[in-house]
Write a protein that holds these residues in place. Sequence first.
Motif, PDB file in Angstrom:
ATOM      1  N   VAL A  46       0.761  -1.443   0.092  1.00 46.63           N
ATOM      2  CA  VAL A  46       0.190  -0.182  -0.426  1.00 46.63           C
ATOM      3  C   VAL A  46       0.733   1.390   0.005  1.00 46.63           C
ATOM      4  CG1 VAL A  46      -1.781   1.350   1.027  1.00 46.63           C
ATOM      5  CG2 VAL A  46      -1.838  -1.319   1.677  1.00 46.63           C
ATOM      6  N   VAL A  47       0.825   2.165  -0.953  1.00 48.38           N
ATOM      7  CA  VAL A  47       1.357   3.634  -1.267  1.00 48.38           C
ATOM      8  C   VAL A  47       0.987   4.322  -0.584  1.00 48.38           C
ATOM      9  CG1 VAL A  47       3.053   4.204  -2.302  1.00 48.38           C
ATOM     10  CG2 VAL A  47       3.331   1.750  -2.672  1.00 48.38           C
ATOM     11  N   VAL A  48       0.468   5.867  -0.396  1.00 46.64           N
ATOM     12  CA  VAL A  48      -0.098   6.605   0.160  1.00 46.64           C
ATOM     13  C   VAL A  48       0.626   7.750  -0.606  1.00 46.64           C
ATOM     14  CG1 VAL A  48      -1.800   8.226   1.411  1.00 46.64           C
ATOM     15  CG2 VAL A  48      -1.366   5.577   1.467  1.00 46.64           C
ATOM     16  N   TYR A  49       0.089   8.658  -1.110  1.00 43.83           N
ATOM     17  CA  TYR A  49       0.478  10.074  -2.064  1.00 43.83           C
ATOM     18  C   TYR A  49      -0.559  11.130  -1.515  1.00 43.83           C
ATOM     19  CZ  TYR A  49       2.658   6.624  -5.496  1.00 43.83           C
ATOM     20  OH  TYR A  49       3.555   5.973  -5.974  1.00 43.83           O
ATOM     21  N   ASN A  50       0.826  12.650  -1.252  1.00 43.46           N
ATOM     22  CA  ASN A  50      -0.216  13.646  -1.151  1.00 43.46           C
ATOM     23  C   ASN A  50      -0.001  13.985  -2.950  1.00 43.46           C
ATOM     24  OD1 ASN A  50      -0.858  15.573  -0.053  1.00 43.46           O
ATOM     25  ND2 ASN A  50       1.429  15.957   0.822  1.00 43.46           N
ATOM     26  N   PHE A  51      -1.470  14.501  -2.920  1.00 42.18           N
ATOM     27  CA  PHE A  51      -1.739  14.177  -4.267  1.00 42.18           C
ATOM     28  C   PHE A  51      -3.221  14.177  -4.452  1.00 42.18           C
ATOM     29  CE2 PHE A  51      -1.557  13.645  -9.384  1.00 42.18           C
ATOM     30  CZ  PHE A  51      -0.621  14.685  -9.268  1.00 42.18           C
ATOM     31  N   SER A  52      -3.626  15.364  -5.186  1.00 39.78           N
ATOM     32  CA  SER A  52      -5.004  15.431  -5.283  1.00 39.78           C
ATOM     33  C   SER A  52      -5.976  14.812  -6.625  1.00 39.78           C
ATOM     34  CB  SER A  52      -5.514  16.538  -4.666  1.00 39.78           C
ATOM     35  OG  SER A  52      -4.800  17.505  -6.781  1.00 39.78           O
ATOM     36  N   ARG A  53      -4.611  14.188  -7.423  1.00 39.99           N
ATOM     37  CA  ARG A  53      -5.582  13.533  -8.718  1.00 39.99           C
ATOM     38  C   ARG A  53      -5.468  11.923  -9.035  1.00 39.99           C
ATOM     39  NH1 ARG A  53      -2.232  16.066 -12.939  1.00 39.99           N
ATOM     40  NH2 ARG A  53      -3.568  14.784 -14.806  1.00 39.99           N
ATOM     41  N   ALA A  54      -6.625  11.056  -8.063  1.00 43.90           N
ATOM     42  CA  ALA A  54      -6.557  10.017  -7.922  1.00 43.90           C
ATOM     43  C   ALA A  54      -6.563   9.167  -8.751  1.00 43.90           C
ATOM     44  CB  ALA A  54      -7.151   9.030  -7.633  1.00 43.90           C
ATOM     45  N   GLU A  55      -7.089   9.638 -10.911  1.00 40.85           N
ATOM     46  CA  GLU A  55      -7.630   8.895 -11.851  1.00 40.85           C
ATOM     47  C   GLU A  55      -5.871   9.298 -12.661  1.00 40.85           C
ATOM     48  OE1 GLU A  55      -9.264   8.812 -16.059  1.00 40.85           O
ATOM     49  OE2 GLU A  55     -10.142  10.258 -14.617  1.00 40.85           O
ATOM     50  N   ALA A  56      -4.939   9.897 -12.639  1.00 38.26           N
ATOM     51  CA  ALA A  56      -3.336  10.355 -13.244  1.00 38.26           C
ATOM     52  C   ALA A  56      -2.570   9.325 -12.771  1.00 38.26           C
ATOM     53  CB  ALA A  56      -2.948  11.406 -13.222  1.00 38.26           C
ATOM     54  N   VAL A  57      -2.845   9.121 -10.926  1.00 36.09           N
ATOM     55  CA  VAL A  57      -2.157   7.891 -10.640  1.00 36.09           C
ATOM     56  C   VAL A  57      -2.886   6.685 -11.297  1.00 36.09           C
ATOM     57  CG1 VAL A  57      -1.743   7.130  -8.117  1.00 36.09           C
ATOM     58  CG2 VAL A  57      -1.905   9.378  -8.267  1.00 36.09           C
ATOM     59  N   PHE A  58      -3.913   6.309 -11.016  1.00 37.04           N
ATOM     60  CA  PHE A  58      -4.255   5.430 -11.832  1.00 37.04           C
ATOM     61  C   PHE A  58      -3.496   4.883 -13.096  1.00 37.04           C
ATOM     62  CE2 PHE A  58      -6.991   2.257 -14.558  1.00 37.04           C
ATOM     63  CZ  PHE A  58      -7.038   1.247 -13.345  1.00 37.04           C
ATOM     64  N   ARG A  59      -3.304   5.630 -13.988  1.00 42.09           N
ATOM     65  CA  ARG A  59      -2.951   5.676 -15.385  1.00 42.09           C
ATOM     66  C   ARG A  59      -1.884   5.345 -15.346  1.00 42.09           C
ATOM     67  NH1 ARG A  59      -6.670   7.342 -19.394  1.00 42.09           N
ATOM     68  NH2 ARG A  59      -8.545   8.658 -18.087  1.00 42.09           N
ATOM     69  N   TYR A  60      -0.865   6.159 -14.243  1.00 43.47           N
ATOM     70  CA  TYR A  60      -0.140   5.704 -14.343  1.00 43.47           C
ATOM     71  C   TYR A  60       0.899   3.879 -14.329  1.00 43.47           C
ATOM     72  CZ  TYR A  60       4.603   6.352 -12.900  1.00 43.47           C
ATOM     73  OH  TYR A  60       6.453   5.589 -12.776  1.00 43.47           O
ATOM     74  N   HIS A  61       0.276   4.496 -12.669  1.00 44.67           N
ATOM     75  CA  HIS A  61       0.272   2.226 -12.650  1.00 44.67           C
ATOM     76  C   HIS A  61      -0.065   1.276 -13.320  1.00 44.67           C
ATOM     77  CE1 HIS A  61       2.221   3.542  -8.400  1.00 44.67           C
ATOM     78  NE2 HIS A  61       1.405   3.627  -8.072  1.00 44.67           N
ATOM     79  N   ASP A  62      -1.381   1.693 -14.085  1.00 45.34           N
ATOM     80  CA  ASP A  62      -1.732   0.813 -15.617  1.00 45.34           C
ATOM     81  C   ASP A  62      -1.216   0.701 -15.677  1.00 45.34           C
ATOM     82  OD1 ASP A  62      -4.892  -0.675 -16.298  1.00 45.34           O
ATOM     83  OD2 ASP A  62      -4.212   0.943 -17.745  1.00 45.34           O
ATOM     84  N   GLU A  63      -0.201   1.887 -16.292  1.00 49.75           N
ATOM     85  CA  GLU A  63       0.799   1.536 -18.277  1.00 49.75           C
ATOM     86  C   GLU A  63       2.036   1.402 -18.044  1.00 49.75           C
ATOM     87  OE1 GLU A  63       1.029   6.015 -19.911  1.00 49.75           O
ATOM     88  OE2 GLU A  63      -1.332   5.561 -19.510  1.00 49.75           O
ATOM     89  N   ASP A  64       2.183   1.836 -16.290  1.00 48.23           N
ATOM     90  CA  ASP A  64       3.546   1.059 -15.969  1.00 48.23           C
ATOM     91  C   ASP A  64       3.759  -0.936 -15.802  1.00 48.23           C
ATOM     92  OD1 ASP A  64       6.062   0.629 -14.911  1.00 48.23           O
ATOM     93  OD2 ASP A  64       5.223   0.258 -12.501  1.00 48.23           O
ATOM     94  N   LEU A  65       2.295  -1.234 -15.055  1.00 50.37           N
ATOM     95  CA  LEU A  65       1.936  -2.564 -15.026  1.00 50.37           C
ATOM     96  C   LEU A  65       2.258  -3.686 -16.142  1.00 50.37           C
ATOM     97  CD1 LEU A  65      -0.237  -2.966 -12.415  1.00 50.37           C
ATOM     98  CD2 LEU A  65       2.022  -4.251 -12.300  1.00 50.37           C
ATOM     99  N   ARG A  66       1.216  -2.522 -17.872  1.00 50.03           N
ATOM    100  CA  ARG A  66       1.245  -3.321 -18.816  1.00 50.03           C
ATOM    101  C   ARG A  66       2.713  -3.261 -19.483  1.00 50.03           C
ATOM    102  NH1 ARG A  66      -3.719  -0.838 -21.372  1.00 50.03           N
ATOM    103  NH2 ARG A  66      -3.972   1.371 -20.544  1.00 50.03           N
ATOM    104  N   ARG A  67       2.876  -1.932 -19.138  1.00 46.45           N
ATOM    105  CA  ARG A  67       4.599  -2.334 -19.860  1.00 46.45           C
ATOM    106  C   ARG A  67       5.084  -2.967 -20.296  1.00 46.45           C
ATOM    107  NH1 ARG A  67       6.176   2.771 -18.191  1.00 46.45           N
ATOM    108  NH2 ARG A  67       7.030   2.216 -16.626  1.00 46.45           N
ATOM    109  N   ARG A  68       4.493  -3.570 -18.274  1.00 49.38           N
ATOM    110  CA  ARG A  68       6.232  -5.120 -17.871  1.00 49.38           C
ATOM    111  C   ARG A  68       5.489  -6.426 -17.642  1.00 49.38           C
ATOM    112  NH1 ARG A  68       9.294  -3.220 -13.279  1.00 49.38           N
ATOM    113  NH2 ARG A  68       9.084  -0.988 -12.802  1.00 49.38           N
ATOM    114  N   GLY A  69       4.606  -6.489 -19.106  1.00 46.47           N
ATOM    115  CA  GLY A  69       3.887  -7.344 -19.929  1.00 46.47           C
ATOM    116  C   GLY A  69       2.855  -8.084 -18.543  1.00 46.47           C
ATOM    117  N   TRP A  70       2.023  -7.554 -17.899  1.00 43.50           N
ATOM    118  CA  TRP A  70       1.024  -7.730 -17.968  1.00 43.50           C
ATOM    119  C   TRP A  70      -0.456  -7.138 -18.384  1.00 43.50           C
ATOM    120  CZ3 TRP A  70       0.206 -10.206 -12.827  1.00 43.50           C
ATOM    121  CH2 TRP A  70       1.546  -9.950 -12.041  1.00 43.50           C
TER     122      TRP A  70
END
Length: 112
Positions: A46-70
Amino acid sequence: MRKWLVLSFLLVPAVALEVRITANLTLDLFPQAVVVERVAEPQGVVVVYNFSRAEAVFRYHDEDLRRRGWVRTKYEVKKGEWKAEYRKGKAKATLSVKDKKGRVEVRLKEGD
């Protein structure tokens, strides 16, 4: 000697931006936000960021996972929460990103 010190200084932040969860699952931290909490869980993190744009965080992690072959197999958005499931061979992973009013909670877990 001075060049070596500079080089080692530059390599340290790059290593700190990646969290290995399991042998198959790695998480790159979102570079535009400050991590305020990081908690290891069985087969996850579990990682908690001090940030207000949750959708941007989701998109970043989603793209990272897919780039790694998920491969994303399920995607769901509900009020302030983004969820996705992934497969990589026989391995499964889940990503959950929640808007916590000025903080964004990311939960990434491998397994069912």
